[in-house]
Write a protein that holds these residues in place. Structure first.
Motif, PDB file in Angstrom:
ATOM      1  N   ARG A 110      -0.834   1.072  28.506  1.00 22.64           N
ATOM      2  CA  ARG A 110      -0.199   2.230  29.124  1.00 22.64           C
ATOM      3  C   ARG A 110       0.809   2.869  28.169  1.00 22.64           C
ATOM      4  O   ARG A 110       0.830   4.093  28.017  1.00 22.64           O
ATOM      5  N   ALA A 111       1.620   2.061  27.501  1.00 27.65           N
ATOM      6  CA  ALA A 111       2.603   2.605  26.556  1.00 27.65           C
ATOM      7  C   ALA A 111       1.914   3.252  25.360  1.00 27.65           C
ATOM      8  O   ALA A 111       2.321   4.329  24.906  1.00 27.65           O
ATOM      9  N   GLN A 112       0.867   2.608  24.841  1.00 24.32           N
ATOM     10  CA  GLN A 112       0.150   3.146  23.684  1.00 24.32           C
ATOM     11  C   GLN A 112      -0.381   4.538  23.964  1.00 24.32           C
ATOM     12  O   GLN A 112      -0.249   5.441  23.141  1.00 24.32           O
ATOM     13  N   VAL A 113      -0.966   4.734  25.146  1.00 20.72           N
ATOM     14  CA  VAL A 113      -1.602   6.008  25.454  1.00 20.72           C
ATOM     15  C   VAL A 113      -0.619   7.010  26.053  1.00 20.72           C
ATOM     16  O   VAL A 113      -0.463   8.118  25.554  1.00 20.72           O
TER      17      VAL A 113
ATOM     18  N   GLU B 198       0.588   8.145  22.264  1.00 15.86           N
ATOM     19  CA  GLU B 198      -0.450   9.150  22.008  1.00 15.86           C
ATOM     20  C   GLU B 198      -0.094  10.510  22.599  1.00 15.86           C
ATOM     21  O   GLU B 198      -0.307  11.541  21.975  1.00 15.86           O
ATOM     22  N   GLN B 199       0.403  10.496  23.828  1.00 14.15           N
ATOM     23  CA  GLN B 199       0.684  11.758  24.506  1.00 14.15           C
ATOM     24  C   GLN B 199       2.107  12.247  24.237  1.00 14.15           C
ATOM     25  O   GLN B 199       2.510  13.274  24.779  1.00 14.15           O
ATOM     26  N   ASN B 200       2.830  11.509  23.412  1.00 16.03           N
ATOM     27  CA  ASN B 200       4.182  11.892  23.009  1.00 16.03           C
ATOM     28  C   ASN B 200       5.022  12.284  24.227  1.00 16.03           C
ATOM     29  O   ASN B 200       5.608  13.352  24.295  1.00 16.03           O
ATOM     30  N   CYS B 201       5.041  11.385  25.205  1.00 16.08           N
ATOM     31  CA  CYS B 201       5.691  11.662  26.477  1.00 16.08           C
ATOM     32  C   CYS B 201       6.635  10.509  26.815  1.00 16.08           C
ATOM     33  O   CYS B 201       6.193   9.421  27.183  1.00 16.08           O
ATOM     34  N   VAL B 202       7.920  10.763  26.655  1.00 12.81           N
ATOM     35  CA  VAL B 202       8.897   9.730  26.961  1.00 12.81           C
ATOM     36  C   VAL B 202       9.207   9.795  28.455  1.00 12.81           C
ATOM     37  O   VAL B 202       9.727  10.791  28.955  1.00 12.81           O
ATOM     38  N   TYR B 203       8.826   8.753  29.174  1.00 14.83           N
ATOM     39  CA  TYR B 203       9.091   8.677  30.602  1.00 14.83           C
ATOM     40  C   TYR B 203       9.132   7.204  30.991  1.00 14.83           C
ATOM     41  O   TYR B 203       8.708   6.326  30.233  1.00 14.83           O
ATOM     42  N   LEU B 204       9.653   6.926  32.176  1.00 19.13           N
ATOM     43  CA  LEU B 204       9.751   5.550  32.648  1.00 19.13           C
ATOM     44  C   LEU B 204       8.439   5.145  33.313  1.00 19.13           C
ATOM     45  O   LEU B 204       8.198   5.449  34.486  1.00 19.13           O
ATOM     46  N   ASP B 205       7.570   4.484  32.553  1.00 21.00           N
ATOM     47  CA  ASP B 205       6.282   4.032  33.076  1.00 21.00           C
ATOM     48  C   ASP B 205       6.483   2.979  34.167  1.00 21.00           C
ATOM     49  O   ASP B 205       5.740   2.937  35.137  1.00 21.00           O
TER      50      ASP B 205
ATOM     51  N   PRO C 144      -2.497  24.055  39.103  1.00 25.45           N
ATOM     52  CA  PRO C 144      -1.964  23.254  37.992  1.00 25.45           C
ATOM     53  C   PRO C 144      -0.429  23.297  37.980  1.00 25.45           C
ATOM     54  O   PRO C 144       0.177  24.302  38.365  1.00 25.45           O
ATOM     55  N   TYR C 145       0.159  22.178  37.570  1.00 24.57           N
ATOM     56  CA  TYR C 145       1.613  22.059  37.479  1.00 24.57           C
ATOM     57  C   TYR C 145       1.953  21.145  36.301  1.00 24.57           C
ATOM     58  O   TYR C 145       1.106  20.375  35.831  1.00 24.57           O
ATOM     59  N   LEU C 146       3.171  21.241  35.824  1.00 27.29           N
ATOM     60  CA  LEU C 146       3.616  20.394  34.718  1.00 27.29           C
ATOM     61  C   LEU C 146       4.239  19.116  35.258  1.00 27.29           C
ATOM     62  O   LEU C 146       5.078  19.157  36.158  1.00 27.29           O
ATOM     63  N   ASP C 147       3.834  18.001  34.698  1.00 31.83           N
ATOM     64  CA  ASP C 147       4.430  16.698  34.977  1.00 31.83           C
ATOM     65  C   ASP C 147       4.703  16.076  33.622  1.00 31.83           C
ATOM     66  O   ASP C 147       3.766  15.804  32.863  1.00 31.83           O
ATOM     67  N   ASP C 148       5.974  15.888  33.292  1.00 32.51           N
ATOM     68  CA  ASP C 148       6.369  15.395  31.967  1.00 32.51           C
ATOM     69  C   ASP C 148       5.750  16.244  30.858  1.00 32.51           C
ATOM     70  O   ASP C 148       5.239  15.727  29.867  1.00 32.51           O
TER      71      ASP C 148
END
Length: 167
Positions: A31-34, A38-45, A145-149
């Motif tokens: 999950r962190a890798q992708v 990969e998606q260059n998205c810093v969020y609390l998984d 469509p909407y933006l999420d992170d």
């Protein structure tokens, strides 16, 4: 690149307590890798839902490497507004892409949802670029469509079918 015929996955769908330490580590690492790197998205998984969901793991039949993963979220887990089961954190390893792992993962996830929550529709929050893929599995868009992170998403729903079939 190898075709889908050479991809053999062993599936396990287990609650949080049924995960081994190694399986949990592999799922969180994938999950962190992708989703983060990969998606260059810093969020609390680690959103607090992992203990309440079912974890679907697709491991390479020979090596045991985790190649596909999804969370199956029971109704109400994300609050009273979530009335249907959801499939989330859908991810395939870069090593498995283009080999049918994503379709196999979603087919397994839909079968598991039908088994655990019979008669209920299934919802997803899909990345918009995958809309046609999810439509091919019977999902229809239920939002704009909407933006999420900072990634465009769309809510989708698949009505219950007595037997899992791919449209």
């Amino acid at each position: 690149m190898a075709g889908p015929i050479d991809l053999r996955l062993r599936w396990r769908c287990v609650p949080f307590e049924g995960l081994s330490v190694h399986e949990l580590y592999a799922a969180l690492a994938l999950r962190a890798q992708v989703f983060v790197l990969e998606q260059n998205c810093v969020y609390l998984d680690l959103d607090g839902h992992d203990p309440a969901v079912l974890h679907l793991l697709g491991q390479d039949d020979d090596s045991g490497e985790l190649l596909a993963y999804a969370r199956l979220v029971p109704p109400g887990t994300k609050g009273p507004g979530q009335t249907q089961p959801m499939i989330g954190r859908v991810v395939t390893s870069p090593a498995a892409r283009g080999r049918g792992a994503g379709r196999a993962l979603m087919e397994q996830a839909l079968r598991a949802c039908a088994e655990h929550w019979p008669g209920q529709a299934v919802e997803i929050q899909a990345q918009s670029y995958l809309r046609a893929f999810y439509v091919s599995l019977g999902f229809v868009a239920t939002s704009e469509p909407y933006l999420d992170d900072d990634i465009e998403h769309i809510d989708m729903r698949r009505e219950f079918k007595a037997e899992f079939t791919v449209d």
